[in-house]
Motif scaffolding. Structure first.
Motif, PDB file in Angstrom:
ATOM      1  N   MET A 312       0.815  -1.213   0.000  1.00  0.00           N
ATOM      2  CA  MET A 312       0.000   0.000   0.000  1.00  0.00           C
ATOM      3  C   MET A 312       0.849   1.264   0.000  1.00  0.00           C
ATOM      4  O   MET A 312       0.373   2.334  -0.357  1.00  0.00           O
ATOM      5  N   LEU A 313       2.091   1.128   0.417  1.00  0.00           N
ATOM      6  CA  LEU A 313       3.046   2.238   0.358  1.00  0.00           C
ATOM      7  C   LEU A 313       4.433   1.632   0.201  1.00  0.00           C
ATOM      8  O   LEU A 313       4.841   0.786   1.000  1.00  0.00           O
ATOM      9  N   THR A 314       5.141   2.039  -0.827  1.00  0.00           N
ATOM     10  CA  THR A 314       6.448   1.436  -1.093  1.00  0.00           C
ATOM     11  C   THR A 314       7.424   1.747   0.046  1.00  0.00           C
ATOM     12  O   THR A 314       7.321   2.801   0.692  1.00  0.00           O
ATOM     13  N   PRO A 315       8.383   0.864   0.283  1.00  0.00           N
ATOM     14  CA  PRO A 315       9.409   1.148   1.302  1.00  0.00           C
ATOM     15  C   PRO A 315      10.123   2.465   1.039  1.00  0.00           C
ATOM     16  O   PRO A 315      10.482   3.175   1.987  1.00  0.00           O
ATOM     17  N   TYR A 316      10.309   2.815  -0.234  1.00  0.00           N
ATOM     18  CA  TYR A 316      10.971   4.075  -0.552  1.00  0.00           C
ATOM     19  C   TYR A 316      10.136   5.272  -0.083  1.00  0.00           C
ATOM     20  O   TYR A 316      10.653   6.216   0.522  1.00  0.00           O
ATOM     21  N   ASP A 317       8.826   5.240  -0.358  1.00  0.00           N
ATOM     22  CA  ASP A 317       7.962   6.333   0.087  1.00  0.00           C
ATOM     23  C   ASP A 317       7.865   6.375   1.607  1.00  0.00           C
ATOM     24  O   ASP A 317       7.734   7.448   2.202  1.00  0.00           O
ATOM     25  N   TYR A 318       7.929   5.198   2.237  1.00  0.00           N
ATOM     26  CA  TYR A 318       7.934   5.136   3.697  1.00  0.00           C
ATOM     27  C   TYR A 318       9.209   5.793   4.232  1.00  0.00           C
ATOM     28  O   TYR A 318       9.170   6.593   5.177  1.00  0.00           O
ATOM     29  N   TRP A 319      10.331   5.471   3.615  1.00  0.00           N
ATOM     30  CA  TRP A 319      11.618   6.070   4.002  1.00  0.00           C
ATOM     31  C   TRP A 319      11.551   7.585   3.858  1.00  0.00           C
ATOM     32  O   TRP A 319      11.993   8.327   4.735  1.00  0.00           O
ATOM     33  N   GLN A 320      10.980   8.041   2.748  1.00  0.00           N
ATOM     34  CA  GLN A 320      10.890   9.471   2.494  1.00  0.00           C
ATOM     35  C   GLN A 320      10.009  10.178   3.526  1.00  0.00           C
ATOM     36  O   GLN A 320      10.283  11.330   3.891  1.00  0.00           O
ATOM     37  N   PHE A 321       8.973   9.520   4.006  1.00  0.00           N
ATOM     38  CA  PHE A 321       8.124  10.116   5.035  1.00  0.00           C
ATOM     39  C   PHE A 321       8.952  10.490   6.265  1.00  0.00           C
ATOM     40  O   PHE A 321       8.831  11.597   6.807  1.00  0.00           O
ATOM     41  N   TRP A 322       9.795   9.578   6.715  1.00  0.00           N
ATOM     42  CA  TRP A 322      10.624   9.847   7.899  1.00  0.00           C
ATOM     43  C   TRP A 322      11.737  10.837   7.577  1.00  0.00           C
ATOM     44  O   TRP A 322      12.096  11.671   8.424  1.00  0.00           O
ATOM     45  N   ARG A 323      12.273  10.761   6.365  1.00  0.00           N
ATOM     46  CA  ARG A 323      13.329  11.703   5.975  1.00  0.00           C
ATOM     47  C   ARG A 323      12.810  13.139   5.982  1.00  0.00           C
ATOM     48  O   ARG A 323      13.567  14.086   6.244  1.00  0.00           O
ATOM     49  N   ASN A 324      11.530  13.332   5.721  1.00  0.00           N
ATOM     50  CA  ASN A 324      10.948  14.672   5.653  1.00  0.00           C
ATOM     51  C   ASN A 324      10.400  15.153   7.001  1.00  0.00           C
ATOM     52  O   ASN A 324       9.630  16.114   7.065  1.00  0.00           O
ATOM     53  N   LEU A 363      17.032   8.435  11.155  1.00  0.00           N
ATOM     54  CA  LEU A 363      15.652   8.127  11.550  1.00  0.00           C
ATOM     55  C   LEU A 363      14.964   7.328  10.455  1.00  0.00           C
ATOM     56  O   LEU A 363      14.313   6.300  10.732  1.00  0.00           O
ATOM     57  N   ALA A 364      15.080   7.772   9.210  1.00  0.00           N
ATOM     58  CA  ALA A 364      14.441   7.078   8.088  1.00  0.00           C
ATOM     59  C   ALA A 364      14.983   5.662   7.931  1.00  0.00           C
ATOM     60  O   ALA A 364      14.220   4.710   7.712  1.00  0.00           O
ATOM     61  N   ASN A 365      16.301   5.501   8.062  1.00  0.00           N
ATOM     62  CA  ASN A 365      16.919   4.175   7.929  1.00  0.00           C
ATOM     63  C   ASN A 365      16.441   3.229   9.019  1.00  0.00           C
ATOM     64  O   ASN A 365      16.066   2.082   8.751  1.00  0.00           O
ATOM     65  N   GLU A 366      16.450   3.706  10.268  1.00  0.00           N
ATOM     66  CA  GLU A 366      16.092   2.848  11.397  1.00  0.00           C
ATOM     67  C   GLU A 366      14.605   2.485  11.376  1.00  0.00           C
ATOM     68  O   GLU A 366      14.232   1.334  11.633  1.00  0.00           O
ATOM     69  N   ALA A 367      13.741   3.451  11.081  1.00  0.00           N
ATOM     70  CA  ALA A 367      12.301   3.190  11.050  1.00  0.00           C
ATOM     71  C   ALA A 367      11.943   2.250   9.906  1.00  0.00           C
ATOM     72  O   ALA A 367      11.118   1.338  10.066  1.00  0.00           O
ATOM     73  N   THR A 368      12.575   2.440   8.746  1.00  0.00           N
ATOM     74  CA  THR A 368      12.296   1.580   7.586  1.00  0.00           C
ATOM     75  C   THR A 368      12.845   0.183   7.814  1.00  0.00           C
ATOM     76  O   THR A 368      12.247  -0.811   7.396  1.00  0.00           O
ATOM     77  N   LYS A 369      13.987   0.088   8.488  1.00  0.00           N
ATOM     78  CA  LYS A 369      14.568  -1.222   8.800  1.00  0.00           C
ATOM     79  C   LYS A 369      13.604  -2.054   9.652  1.00  0.00           C
ATOM     80  O   LYS A 369      13.418  -3.248   9.412  1.00  0.00           O
ATOM     81  N   LEU A 370      12.984  -1.428  10.641  1.00  0.00           N
ATOM     82  CA  LEU A 370      12.044  -2.154  11.493  1.00  0.00           C
ATOM     83  C   LEU A 370      10.815  -2.595  10.723  1.00  0.00           C
ATOM     84  O   LEU A 370      10.306  -3.704  10.908  1.00  0.00           O
ATOM     85  N   CYS A 371      10.313  -1.727   9.849  1.00  0.00           N
ATOM     86  CA  CYS A 371       9.057  -2.005   9.155  1.00  0.00           C
ATOM     87  C   CYS A 371       9.233  -2.922   7.942  1.00  0.00           C
ATOM     88  O   CYS A 371       8.403  -3.793   7.702  1.00  0.00           O
ATOM     89  N   HIS A 372      10.319  -2.713   7.195  1.00  0.00           N
ATOM     90  CA  HIS A 372      10.469  -3.426   5.917  1.00  0.00           C
ATOM     91  C   HIS A 372      11.763  -4.232   5.793  1.00  0.00           C
ATOM     92  O   HIS A 372      11.967  -4.903   4.781  1.00  0.00           O
ATOM     93  N   GLY A 373      12.622  -4.160   6.794  1.00  0.00           N
ATOM     94  CA  GLY A 373      13.851  -4.932   6.747  1.00  0.00           C
ATOM     95  C   GLY A 373      15.054  -4.101   6.353  1.00  0.00           C
ATOM     96  O   GLY A 373      14.932  -3.021   5.762  1.00  0.00           O
ATOM     97  N   ASP A 374      16.235  -4.605   6.678  1.00  0.00           N
ATOM     98  CA  ASP A 374      17.486  -3.882   6.459  1.00  0.00           C
ATOM     99  C   ASP A 374      17.756  -3.639   4.976  1.00  0.00           C
ATOM    100  O   ASP A 374      18.197  -2.555   4.568  1.00  0.00           O
ATOM    101  N   ARG A 375      17.461  -4.624   4.146  1.00  0.00           N
ATOM    102  CA  ARG A 375      17.718  -4.489   2.707  1.00  0.00           C
ATOM    103  C   ARG A 375      16.880  -3.369   2.098  1.00  0.00           C
ATOM    104  O   ARG A 375      17.400  -2.545   1.324  1.00  0.00           O
TER     105      ARG A 375
END
Length: 480
Positions: A312-324, A363-375
């Motif tokens: 429903m939301l790509t990991p990239y867009d999720y990462w961008q949410f936290w980056r912003n 913040l974006a890296n750590e939050a995305t890692k938890l939700c979608h994995g390190d890769r």
């Protein structure tokens, strides 16, 4: 549901001794707690089972639910057992908390489908299984759909005061605004209270956690269990006439004093039993209502909900949410949504000017890692770096293939925005352009009727379309 009743001020983190409560306070998870000192003492004694309920109103949870998920994660990491209660039953009723109008009623098939999809979210944050501290996923339809209406009213309805129910904020708000509150919604708080009773019986659950708007519902569940327990302990099951007076000969539960008279039960014995009875002291805790520094509700953006499901939301867009994230929110969000040590967070939140952007990336890296994995986190960071820092096209941006024959003498830019999925309609695309929110190859689009022709795809190179800071498409010409 928020309630007028408030808890005593929570003690500082240093006053708590249990690992869980220390973390909850130092990271800012606690808004209210029914009895912080007693809960802290209970956590020190051994494993505690606690639950949070999630209704299945959509195929995924969004960032607004993430604070509760992180509480469950910390609960498990500190040696306790989390229960995830999915509202297969309560979703059919609809929680009125924080709502100006009734939620849309969903059919049984849609609720089941949503429930199956939501479960996948928790697998990224919790260990789910049958171990002592493994999380368990439970559906409240197991008991709610088995209830007989008349029997339920007779057995439990008498414990609820309509006078008190009318003071709940979700009810008062609707009534004061003269907005409709259905009898169906009015029953939600009763069903949530009953959920706590069932989880205590079935799973020895002694703690309910929820958002700040659930405080009243949580208190109601604790009160219901106490009223049921109190009545059962004093209720005679059979009476015998001895010496012309009625004496209790059997009590539930049986608490016998040392005297030989079977009808004698001492207050002391009863109180000793109460103090030893496992799971009868119930607790409630709420997390704060999360808003950004600008006052926006967490989990929503102008582009829609920030979903936790990658479909429903790509990991990239999720990462961008936290980056912003806004500068003022960085420290708070690092505490709540990552597991970085507090000392490291304090260093990051102290950064100023352009340096704070490095903290936002972390913040974006750590939050995305938890939700979608390190890769997924690393790929998203790399895509952002190529797109925004190097000016090239990142591999994770969605590619839209455009047939060259459709260009003709040129396609209006607003139509290309629509076709590529960056706008739902031509009128929305025009509004985005007028507001300065649309770009082509990182240059702002000023004319909503600008024609995109073959000359934009020089040497058959793709172009990049962007809407806002988070949504991007690579447009590739095919069929030449």
């Amino acid at each position: 549901m928020a309630d007028k009743k408030t808890s005593a001020p929570a003690p500082a983190a240093t006053a708590c001794q249990s690992d869980f409560m220390k973390i909850m306070h130092e990271r800012g998870f606690v808004h209210q707690c029914t009895d912080t000192a007693a809960l802290d003492a209970r956590l020190l004694k051994g494993r505690v089972t606690a639950y949070i309920g999630f209704d299945c109103t959509a195929p995924s949870l969004h960032v607004g639910s993430l604070i509760q998920i992180m509480v469950l994660r910390w609960l498990q990491k500190t040696g306790h057992k989390p229960l995830i209660l999915l509202g297969g039953g309560t979703t059919k009723v609809g929680d009125p908390s924080g709502k100006d109008e009734a939620r849309k009623l969903l059919g049984a098939d849609e609720i089941t489908k949503n429930m199956e999809s939501i479960q996948k979210v928790f697998e990224h944050y919790l260990s789910i299984g049958e171990g002592l501290t493994d999380a368990a996923i439970i559906n409240n339809a197991e008991w709610l759909e088995q209830l007989n209406y008349v029997e339920f009213l007779r057995d439990y309805g008498r414990y609820f005061s309509v006078n008190r129910m009318l003071t709940q904020d979700s009810v008062k708000m609707r009534l004061e605004r003269e907005q409709n509150l259905s009898f169906l919604e009015f029953n939600y708080m009763i069903l949530q209270a009953y959920d706590f009773v069932e989880l205590n019986r079935r799973h020895h659950c002694v703690m309910q956690i929820g958002g700040s708007d659930q405080w009243g519902n949580i208190i109601m569940g604790i009160d219901l269990q106490h009223k049921i327990d109190s009545e059962k302990r004093f209720q005679p099951i059979s009476l015998d006439k001895l010496g012309g007076t009625l004496k209790v000969v059997e009590v539930q539960p049986m608490i016998q004093s040392k005297r030989e008279d079977m009808g004698a039960y001492s207050t002391e014995a009863f109180m000793n039993y109460m103090n030893q009875e496992e799971g009868k002291h119930l607790f409630g805790m709420t997390t704060p209502l999360l808003t950004t520094a600008a006052g926006a509700k967490m989990g929503k953006t102008t582009n829609g909900a920030v979903w936790l499901d990658k479909d429903m939301l790509t990991p990239y867009d999720y990462w961008q949410f936290w980056r912003n994230t806004e500068d003022a929110d960085v420290g708070r969000f690092l505490r709540l949504f990552t597991e970085l040590p507090i000392k490291e967070i304090e260093k990051l939140e102290a950064l100023k000017g352009a340096d704070i952007n490095e903290a936002k990336k972390i913040l974006a890296n750590e939050a995305t890692k938890l939700c979608h994995g390190d890769r997924a986190a690393k790929q998203s960071a790399e895509t952002a770096k190529k797109t925004f820092e190097e000016g090239s096209v990142g591999s994770d941006i969605i590619v839209f293939e455009l047939d060259s024959s459709s260009l003709g003498k040129g396609m209006a830019i607003y139509e290309l925005l629509r076709q590529s999925g960056l706008a739902e309609s031509g009128s929305e695309a025009k509004r985005l352009i007028r507001g300065g929110g649309a770009r082509i190859n990182d240059l702002k689009i000023d004319d909503e009727n600008e024609l995109i022709g073959h000359h934009y795809f020089k040497d058959n190179q793709p172009i990049k379309l962007s809407v806002g800071r988070k949504k991007h498409r690579v447009v590739k010409l095919i069929g030449q």
